[in-house]
Scaffold this motif. Structure first.
Motif, PDB file in Angstrom:
ATOM      1  N   TYR A   1       0.830  -1.211   0.000  1.00 38.34           N
ATOM      2  CA  TYR A   1       0.000   0.000   0.000  1.00 38.34           C
ATOM      3  C   TYR A   1       0.862   1.257   0.000  1.00 38.34           C
ATOM      4  O   TYR A   1       0.529   2.256  -0.650  1.00 38.34           O
ATOM      5  CB  TYR A   1      -0.930  -0.004   1.209  1.00 38.34           C
ATOM      6  CG  TYR A   1      -2.159  -0.862   1.031  1.00 38.34           C
ATOM      7  CD1 TYR A   1      -3.180  -0.476   0.173  1.00 38.34           C
ATOM      8  CD2 TYR A   1      -2.307  -2.070   1.718  1.00 38.34           C
ATOM      9  CE1 TYR A   1      -4.320  -1.248  -0.001  1.00 38.34           C
ATOM     10  CE2 TYR A   1      -3.432  -2.857   1.549  1.00 38.34           C
ATOM     11  CZ  TYR A   1      -4.429  -2.445   0.692  1.00 38.34           C
ATOM     12  OH  TYR A   1      -5.551  -3.223   0.511  1.00 38.34           O
ATOM     13  N   ARG A   2       1.962   1.236   0.699  1.00 38.40           N
ATOM     14  CA  ARG A   2       2.850   2.418   0.724  1.00 38.40           C
ATOM     15  C   ARG A   2       3.393   2.713  -0.668  1.00 38.40           C
ATOM     16  O   ARG A   2       3.380   3.865  -1.135  1.00 38.40           O
ATOM     17  CB  ARG A   2       4.010   2.166   1.696  1.00 38.40           C
ATOM     18  CG  ARG A   2       3.616   2.145   3.164  1.00 38.40           C
ATOM     19  CD  ARG A   2       4.816   1.855   4.037  1.00 38.40           C
ATOM     20  NE  ARG A   2       5.847   2.890   3.867  1.00 38.40           N
ATOM     21  CZ  ARG A   2       7.064   2.800   4.393  1.00 38.40           C
ATOM     22  NH1 ARG A   2       7.416   1.718   5.093  1.00 38.40           N
ATOM     23  NH2 ARG A   2       7.933   3.774   4.205  1.00 38.40           N
TER      24      ARG A   2
ATOM     25  N   ILE B   1       0.494   3.888  -3.131  1.00 38.67           N
ATOM     26  CA  ILE B   1       0.020   5.258  -2.900  1.00 38.67           C
ATOM     27  C   ILE B   1       1.073   6.268  -3.364  1.00 38.67           C
ATOM     28  O   ILE B   1       0.741   7.321  -3.950  1.00 38.67           O
ATOM     29  CB  ILE B   1      -0.337   5.437  -1.412  1.00 38.67           C
ATOM     30  CG1 ILE B   1      -1.617   4.645  -1.092  1.00 38.67           C
ATOM     31  CG2 ILE B   1      -0.538   6.910  -1.070  1.00 38.67           C
ATOM     32  CD1 ILE B   1      -2.002   4.663   0.365  1.00 38.67           C
ATOM     33  N   LYS B   2       2.347   5.960  -3.163  1.00 41.91           N
ATOM     34  CA  LYS B   2       3.391   6.864  -3.672  1.00 41.91           C
ATOM     35  C   LYS B   2       3.358   6.938  -5.197  1.00 41.91           C
ATOM     36  O   LYS B   2       3.555   8.010  -5.785  1.00 41.91           O
ATOM     37  CB  LYS B   2       4.772   6.393  -3.203  1.00 41.91           C
ATOM     38  CG  LYS B   2       5.068   6.673  -1.750  1.00 41.91           C
ATOM     39  CD  LYS B   2       6.550   6.583  -1.408  1.00 41.91           C
ATOM     40  CE  LYS B   2       7.151   5.271  -1.805  1.00 41.91           C
ATOM     41  NZ  LYS B   2       8.581   5.173  -1.417  1.00 41.91           N
TER      42      LYS B   2
ATOM     43  N   TYR C   1      -6.464   4.237  -0.196  1.00 37.39           N
ATOM     44  CA  TYR C   1      -6.396   4.675   1.201  1.00 37.39           C
ATOM     45  C   TYR C   1      -7.581   4.108   1.997  1.00 37.39           C
ATOM     46  O   TYR C   1      -7.430   3.715   3.165  1.00 37.39           O
ATOM     47  CB  TYR C   1      -6.392   6.209   1.265  1.00 37.39           C
ATOM     48  CG  TYR C   1      -6.337   6.758   2.670  1.00 37.39           C
ATOM     49  CD1 TYR C   1      -5.155   6.746   3.393  1.00 37.39           C
ATOM     50  CD2 TYR C   1      -7.483   7.274   3.285  1.00 37.39           C
ATOM     51  CE1 TYR C   1      -5.110   7.240   4.693  1.00 37.39           C
ATOM     52  CE2 TYR C   1      -7.447   7.770   4.572  1.00 37.39           C
ATOM     53  CZ  TYR C   1      -6.252   7.755   5.272  1.00 37.39           C
ATOM     54  OH  TYR C   1      -6.207   8.240   6.560  1.00 37.39           O
TER      55      TYR C   1
ATOM     56  N   PRO D   1      -2.191   3.415   8.807  1.00 38.25           N
ATOM     57  CA  PRO D   1      -1.289   4.137   7.888  1.00 38.25           C
ATOM     58  C   PRO D   1      -0.059   4.682   8.603  1.00 38.25           C
ATOM     59  O   PRO D   1      -0.107   5.083   9.773  1.00 38.25           O
ATOM     60  CB  PRO D   1      -2.169   5.274   7.345  1.00 38.25           C
ATOM     61  CG  PRO D   1      -3.571   4.836   7.597  1.00 38.25           C
ATOM     62  CD  PRO D   1      -3.527   4.002   8.842  1.00 38.25           C
TER      63      PRO D   1
ATOM     64  N   ILE E   1       2.451   7.792   4.503  1.00 36.73           N
ATOM     65  CA  ILE E   1       1.164   7.649   3.815  1.00 36.73           C
ATOM     66  C   ILE E   1       0.267   8.833   4.148  1.00 36.73           C
ATOM     67  O   ILE E   1      -0.385   9.413   3.259  1.00 36.73           O
ATOM     68  CB  ILE E   1       0.503   6.309   4.201  1.00 36.73           C
ATOM     69  CG1 ILE E   1       1.307   5.124   3.657  1.00 36.73           C
ATOM     70  CG2 ILE E   1      -0.925   6.251   3.672  1.00 36.73           C
ATOM     71  CD1 ILE E   1       0.762   3.772   4.042  1.00 36.73           C
ATOM     72  N   TYR E   2       0.199   9.205   5.442  1.00 35.32           N
ATOM     73  CA  TYR E   2      -0.602  10.372   5.821  1.00 35.32           C
ATOM     74  C   TYR E   2      -0.129  11.625   5.081  1.00 35.32           C
ATOM     75  O   TYR E   2      -0.932  12.403   4.549  1.00 35.32           O
ATOM     76  CB  TYR E   2      -0.518  10.602   7.330  1.00 35.32           C
ATOM     77  CG  TYR E   2      -1.450   9.737   8.152  1.00 35.32           C
ATOM     78  CD1 TYR E   2      -2.817   9.770   7.937  1.00 35.32           C
ATOM     79  CD2 TYR E   2      -0.962   8.904   9.149  1.00 35.32           C
ATOM     80  CE1 TYR E   2      -3.679   8.980   8.695  1.00 35.32           C
ATOM     81  CE2 TYR E   2      -1.807   8.119   9.907  1.00 35.32           C
ATOM     82  CZ  TYR E   2      -3.176   8.166   9.679  1.00 35.32           C
ATOM     83  OH  TYR E   2      -4.023   7.389  10.435  1.00 35.32           O
TER      84      TYR E   2
ATOM     85  N   SER F   1       1.542  11.880   2.235  1.00 31.60           N
ATOM     86  CA  SER F   1       1.268  11.846   0.790  1.00 31.60           C
ATOM     87  C   SER F   1      -0.211  12.105   0.489  1.00 31.60           C
ATOM     88  O   SER F   1      -0.545  12.862  -0.430  1.00 31.60           O
ATOM     89  CB  SER F   1       1.691  10.493   0.220  1.00 31.60           C
ATOM     90  OG  SER F   1       3.067  10.247   0.438  1.00 31.60           O
TER      91      SER F   1
END
Length: 485
Positions: free
Chosen positions: A411-412, A415-416, A431, A441, A445-446, A448
């Motif tokens: 997930y990291r 999302i990036k 998310y 998270p 992550i928060y 981004s």
């Protein structure tokens, strides 16, 4: 009870009577003379011998005579008993009525002779032998063919075959050796089990002692095995001992490595390299591998992968990785596990060797093993680091088509990648999936997601995510707070 009956023999009516004097005994008699009306006695014809002396009793006809009492003294001469009379009289002139069960009991005596076996009538018969089909439990009959299963084979083996390679037994030996006093010898434990051991048995015991942090005891076990011809020479025990000593940095290597390469077996040589890597002596491990490469000695590919992973952690030693990568690329029969392949890809990403990353991924796909989520994530990170965002999306679609369960590192990275592509819809969707899967998270992550919503002008959503981050224990920086005001 006394009774008599009348019967007719041959053509002349004869008077005969049957009287039961006692239970089970019947007596029969008949008059030898035939009375005439004139009072003269006529001699009865003599019966043949075969009729007078019969071997067996004559079977009576089906029609039985009526049983009644006969008083011979009351009969007058010239009179015969009334056979058709249905009434009987007692001594007092009273009428006697026979019960049906009595008549049935008496009539059964004349239905034929009961056959009896000769010999002792009241002998005790032994009980019958038990029948197998009644003793054995219910179920299907066993097949005549021997079913060779692991359990049936193990039950038929002797005790030594069950113990010499049993892990529980060998680990128990290591624990007993660990509990010995320092001045005691390992022979106190091993002598009583020596006749149950075979070649290679003590290799697991030596490895277990190495994991317990007792390399000296492992060396003592190896020395004890050398004294027993049925246990040594054996490369498995030797390789385990060298691996334990090399991991503890207590292995004394010879100065002539070329001679060590030519004399040692492959298992012993690989154990020395793996033990050096485990013990952190990367210089000695690299010297052993480079000597093997120069001597054209073929070792297992996993040994190269482990050394590449350890050398890749230190940027100063990246130059030592290139000869090892070249050696692997020249192999036609390259065999790498998914874990080793992923470890080499990570090292190549740090070194910036993205062409090797793509080559390894193509080779792994052609091997027929489906990639895991870790390999997908590593390859997406490689293309993200290289700046090939659109090519990274092809791996994302391939991963979604394979229905892989994503973990937090996946997930990291995703999302990036979506933030770099400025894809707000995918950022919000993944998310939300992150929270639905139960993951918390991380701060990157928060940051981004907040930056993505801030650039799109959705301030209310940014404030909501900021409150979630503060509730999770993260502290916002001053620049982010100023943007929210």
């Amino acid at each position: 009870m006394e009774c008599s009956f009348c019967s007719l023999l041959s053509h002349t009516p004869l008077y005969s009577s049957v009287t039961r004097f006692s239970p089970g005994k019947v007596c029969a008699w008949g008059s030898g003379r035939r009375k005439t009306g004139h009072g003269k006695k006529v001699q009865q014809q003599q019966l043949p011998k075969n009729l007078r002396l019969r071997r067996r009793t004559e079977t009576l006809p089906d029609s039985f005579p009526v049983l009644h009492r006969v008083e011979e003294t009351n009969l007058e001469e010239g009179q015969s008993p009334d056979l058709d009379s249905g009434s009987n009289f007692s001594d007092d002139g009273e009428t006697l009525v026979w019960e049906p069960d009595e008549i049935e009991a008496i009539s059964s005596l004349f239905r034929g002779r009961i056959p009896q076996k000769p010999g002792k009538l009241n002998r005790e018969r032994p009980l019958p032998l038990p029948l197998p089909h009644k003793i054995r439990p219910l179920g299907f009959p066993t097949s005549k063919k021997l079913v060779r299963t692991l359990i049936s084979r193990s039950l038929r083996q002797p005790l030594c075959n069950l113990l010499y390679k049993n892990p529980e037994f060998l680990i128990k030996l290591a624990r007993e050796i660990r509990s010995l006093p320092p001045e005691s010898n390992v022979s106190a434990v091993l002598n009583q089990w020596s006749h149950y051991l075979r070649k290679g048995s003590l290799s697991l015991t030596i490895k277990e002692l190495g994991d317990m942090g007792l390399p000296n005891r492992a060396l003592h076990v190896f020395s004890w095995a050398q004294e027993h011809p049925h246990l040594f020479p054996d490369d498995r025990i030797l390789a385990s001992t060298i691996g334990v000593l090399a991991a503890a940095n207590e292995l004394k290597m010879p100065f002539d490595l070329d001679k060590f390469v030519t004399l040692s077996s492959r298992s012993v040589y690989e154990a020395a390299v793996k033990g050096s890597i485990r013990g952190g002596n990367l210089g000695l491990a690299w010297r052993l591998l480079s000597t093997a490469i120069e001597g054209k000695r073929t070792l297992d590919s996993s040994v190269y992968a482990k050394l590449i992973l350890e050398l890749g952690k230190n940027p100063d030693k990246h130059e030592l990785v290139l000869p090892l990568l070249e050696e692997l690329s020249n192999r036609d029969d390259l065999k790498l596990t998914q874990q080793d392949c992923t470890a080499i890809i990570k090292v190549c990403i740090r070194m910036g060797k993205f062409d090797i990353v793509e080559a390894l991924y193509d080779w792994f796909k052609h091997s027929g093993i489906p990639p895991s989520v870790v390999m997908y994530t590593t390859l997406i990170h490689s293309r993200y680091t290289e700046g090939r965002y659109r090519e990274a999306m092809t791996i994302v679609w391939e991963m979604e088509a394979s229905n892989c369960l994503l973990d937090l590192p996946a997930y990291r990275v995703l999302i990036k990648l979506f933030v770099a592509l400025n894809d707000l819809s995918r950022v919000s969707r993944y998310y939300s999936k992150l929270g639905e899967c139960g993951f918390s998270p991380t701060w990157d992550i928060y940051r981004s997601v907040i930056g993505m919503y801030m650039d799109s002008g959705r301030v209310a959503k940014c404030r909501q995510i900021c409150r979630e981050a503060e509730m999770a224990g993260f502290k916002l920086d001053k620049h982010m707070k100023e943007q929210l005001l």
